[in-house]
Design a protein around this motif. Structure first.
Motif, short mmCIF file in Angstrom:
data_model
loop_
_atom_site.label_atom_id
_atom_site.label_comp_id
_atom_site.label_asym_id
_atom_site.label_seq_id
_atom_site.Cartn_x
_atom_site.Cartn_y
_atom_site.Cartn_z
N VAL A 106 0.83 -1.20 0.00
CA VAL A 106 0.00 0.00 0.00
C VAL A 106 0.87 1.26 0.00
CG1 VAL A 106 -1.68 1.32 1.37
CG2 VAL A 106 -1.98 -1.16 1.04
N VAL A 122 -7.68 -3.85 -7.90
CA VAL A 122 -7.58 -4.33 -6.52
C VAL A 122 -8.69 -5.35 -6.29
CG1 VAL A 122 -7.77 -3.70 -4.08
CG2 VAL A 122 -6.55 -2.20 -5.67
N ARG A 125 -7.31 -6.77 0.19
CA ARG A 125 -6.18 -6.23 0.93
C ARG A 125 -5.72 -7.27 1.92
NH1 ARG A 125 -7.04 0.17 1.34
NH2 ARG A 125 -5.24 0.10 2.69
N TYR A 134 -2.07 -4.57 -1.36
CA TYR A 134 -3.22 -4.83 -2.21
C TYR A 134 -2.95 -6.13 -2.96
CZ TYR A 134 -4.17 0.22 -1.80
OH TYR A 134 -4.41 1.47 -1.33
#
Length: 140
Positions: A106, A122, A125, A134
């Motif tokens: 990130v 994306v 996460r 990501y």
């Protein structure tokens, strides 16, 4: 610029390129334990593509082929912004059998923006020892 498969004589210059690029890009991490030889463990058993021009290695990408996972894409700091990363990424994407994935930290904003510009999205996460990342996907 030539994109070609890794050859053993590339190892020493790519070790240095890997370390120098990490030092340049990942400034928020503690780099005191990083060594050029880290390249060997990071790319072990992966397909490595090398960007070369006039005998100089400009960057590399390594892929865990079994999962179409782009594990590493590094461009020497002096050659960033000169389409080296784009050429490597296009080669990797052309080799994917199905849906390609990668993890992008990130805090590595420039890399994240690079992947987004080239069609990566994306998907989720997660957290790693280097920080939040990501999980991004491409194609298939």
């Amino acid at each position: 610029m030539l994109i070609r498969s890794f050859e053993e004589h590339d190892r020493l210059p790519l070790r240095d390129l890997y370390l120098q690029t990490r030092l340049h890009a990942w400034t928020w991490l503690d780099s005191s334990a990083w060594r050029p030889e880290d390249f060997d463990s990071v790319t072990k058993d992966e397909q490595i593509w090398v960007a070369e021009e006039d005998g100089e290695l400009l960057g590399f990408a390594s892929v865990w082929v079994v999962d179409d996972f782009l594990h590493s894409l590094y461009v020497a700091p002096a050659h960033q912004g000169k389409r080296v990363g784009k050429a490597l990424l296009e080669k990797v994407q052309a080799e994917f059998v199905a849906h390609g994935t990668l993890k992008c930290l990130v805090k590595n904003v420039s890399a994240f923006e690079f992947y987004q510009r080239h069609g990566w999205l994306v998907e989720s996460r997660g957290d790693s020892e280097d920080g939040e990342y990501y999980l991004m996907g491409f194609g298939g």
